[in-house]
Scaffold this motif. Sequence first.
Motif, mmCIF file in Angstrom:
data_model
loop_
_atom_site.group_PDB
_atom_site.id
_atom_site.type_symbol
_atom_site.label_atom_id
_atom_site.label_comp_id
_atom_site.label_asym_id
_atom_site.label_seq_id
_atom_site.Cartn_x
_atom_site.Cartn_y
_atom_site.Cartn_z
ATOM 1 N N LEU A 1 0.817 -1.305 -0.070
ATOM 2 C CA LEU A 1 -0.070 -0.042 -0.020
ATOM 3 C C LEU A 1 0.850 1.404 0.157
ATOM 4 N N GLY A 2 1.838 1.163 0.868
ATOM 5 C CA GLY A 2 2.701 2.411 0.686
ATOM 6 C C GLY A 2 3.435 2.425 -0.530
ATOM 7 N N GLU A 3 3.907 1.672 -1.328
ATOM 8 C CA GLU A 3 4.280 1.981 -2.624
ATOM 9 C C GLU A 3 3.337 2.581 -3.368
ATOM 10 N N MET A 4 1.992 1.858 -3.503
ATOM 11 C CA MET A 4 1.143 2.414 -4.358
ATOM 12 C C MET A 4 0.862 3.962 -4.000
ATOM 13 N N ILE A 5 0.711 4.307 -2.665
ATOM 14 C CA ILE A 5 0.680 5.821 -2.429
ATOM 15 C C ILE A 5 1.353 6.429 -3.040
ATOM 16 N N GLU A 6 2.885 6.300 -2.616
ATOM 17 C CA GLU A 6 4.036 6.933 -3.300
ATOM 18 C C GLU A 6 4.142 7.040 -4.788
ATOM 19 N N ARG B 1 0.127 15.497 -2.579
ATOM 20 C CA ARG B 1 -0.035 14.323 -1.422
ATOM 21 C C ARG B 1 -1.135 13.611 -1.560
ATOM 22 N N VAL B 2 -1.105 12.245 -1.009
ATOM 23 C CA VAL B 2 -2.460 11.459 -1.106
ATOM 24 C C VAL B 2 -2.396 11.089 0.315
ATOM 25 N N LYS C 1 -3.327 -0.087 9.508
ATOM 26 C CA LYS C 1 -2.795 -1.508 9.846
ATOM 27 C C LYS C 1 -2.211 -2.028 8.606
ATOM 28 N N LEU C 2 -2.796 -1.971 7.530
ATOM 29 C CA LEU C 2 -2.270 -2.550 6.153
ATOM 30 C C LEU C 2 -0.623 -1.617 5.894
ATOM 31 N N LEU C 3 -0.574 -0.514 6.249
ATOM 32 C CA LEU C 3 0.686 0.159 6.181
ATOM 33 C C LEU C 3 1.507 -0.257 7.039
ATOM 34 N N ASN C 4 1.003 -0.470 8.256
ATOM 35 C CA ASN C 4 2.260 -0.564 9.344
ATOM 36 C C ASN C 4 2.156 -1.841 9.929
ATOM 37 N N GLN C 5 1.168 -2.629 10.105
ATOM 38 C CA GLN C 5 1.313 -3.923 10.990
ATOM 39 C C GLN C 5 1.810 -5.185 10.045
ATOM 40 N N LYS C 6 2.858 -5.593 10.511
ATOM 41 C CA LYS C 6 3.461 -6.875 9.540
ATOM 42 C C LYS C 6 2.444 -7.943 9.914
ATOM 43 N N GLY C 7 2.157 -8.843 8.775
ATOM 44 C CA GLY C 7 1.394 -10.009 8.913
ATOM 45 C C GLY C 7 -0.265 -9.702 9.242
ATOM 46 N N CYS D 1 -5.341 -0.772 -10.378
ATOM 47 C CA CYS D 1 -4.160 -1.693 -10.394
ATOM 48 C C CYS D 1 -4.647 -3.009 -10.441
ATOM 49 N N ARG D 2 -3.678 -3.759 -10.291
ATOM 50 C CA ARG D 2 -3.916 -5.522 -10.452
ATOM 51 C C ARG D 2 -3.616 -5.752 -8.785
ATOM 52 N N ILE D 3 -4.328 -6.912 -8.378
ATOM 53 C CA ILE D 3 -4.075 -7.464 -7.068
ATOM 54 C C ILE D 3 -2.665 -7.409 -6.606
ATOM 55 N N GLU D 4 -1.744 -8.134 -7.564
ATOM 56 C CA GLU D 4 -0.530 -8.295 -7.544
ATOM 57 C C GLU D 4 0.334 -6.894 -7.185
ATOM 58 N N ASP D 5 -0.184 -5.755 -7.800
ATOM 59 C CA ASP D 5 0.376 -4.636 -7.520
ATOM 60 C C ASP D 5 0.137 -4.166 -5.821
ATOM 61 N N LEU D 6 -0.867 -4.763 -5.175
ATOM 62 C CA LEU D 6 -1.058 -4.322 -3.853
ATOM 63 C C LEU D 6 -0.414 -5.158 -2.789
ATOM 64 N N MET D 7 -0.137 -6.543 -3.180
ATOM 65 C CA MET D 7 0.375 -7.654 -2.455
ATOM 66 C C MET D 7 1.135 -8.576 -2.995
ATOM 67 N N GLU D 8 1.990 -9.345 -2.167
ATOM 68 C CA GLU D 8 3.146 -10.232 -2.648
ATOM 69 C C GLU D 8 3.213 -11.392 -1.583
ATOM 70 N N HIS D 9 3.528 -12.363 -2.008
ATOM 71 C CA HIS D 9 3.882 -13.305 -1.074
ATOM 72 C C HIS D 9 5.469 -13.403 -0.824
ATOM 73 N N VAL D 10 5.794 -13.532 0.492
ATOM 74 C CA VAL D 10 7.250 -13.311 0.892
ATOM 75 C C VAL D 10 7.358 -14.422 1.741
ATOM 76 N N SER D 11 8.746 -15.237 1.401
ATOM 77 C CA SER D 11 8.939 -16.581 1.978
ATOM 78 C C SER D 11 9.162 -16.155 3.578
ATOM 79 N N ASP D 12 8.858 -16.864 4.570
ATOM 80 C CA ASP D 12 9.232 -16.628 5.811
ATOM 81 C C ASP D 12 10.555 -17.229 6.126
ATOM 82 N N GLY D 13 11.121 -18.174 5.347
ATOM 83 C CA GLY D 13 12.202 -18.838 5.629
ATOM 84 C C GLY D 13 12.261 -20.252 6.191
ATOM 85 N N ALA D 14 10.820 -20.658 6.377
ATOM 86 C CA ALA D 14 10.589 -21.851 7.075
ATOM 87 C C ALA D 14 10.538 -23.096 6.009
ATOM 88 N N SER D 15 10.376 -22.816 4.674
ATOM 89 C CA SER D 15 10.082 -23.346 3.589
ATOM 90 C C SER D 15 11.406 -24.427 3.208
#
Length: 76
Positions: free
Chosen positions: A6-11, A20-21, A39-45, A62-76
């Motif tokens: 969200l922060g990237e999309m606002i910028e 300014r938005v 919360k979307l901007l600041n709260q991890k998870g 925009c498309r949904i992938e412009d607003l969110m992405e999957h990030v590996s948590d390293g446990a995989s």
Amino acid sequence: MIRFKLGEMIEKKQFLEGRRVTINEIATATGLNRMTLSKLLNQKGYGTGTDTMDRLCGYFACRIEDLMEHVSDGAS
């Protein structure tokens, strides 16, 4: 984990429109609660529903992938 961009999309919108938005502007335009956006901007998870993402996609044109992405948590 899902990471919201969200922060990237606002910028990006601020750059393209040359103004300014604010969270309040987005909340008013989308009908979403300001706290949800914060919360979307600041709260991890933070988890949210598809309706929220649909409204944000409409606002940012925009498309949904412009607003969110999957990030590996390293446990995989």
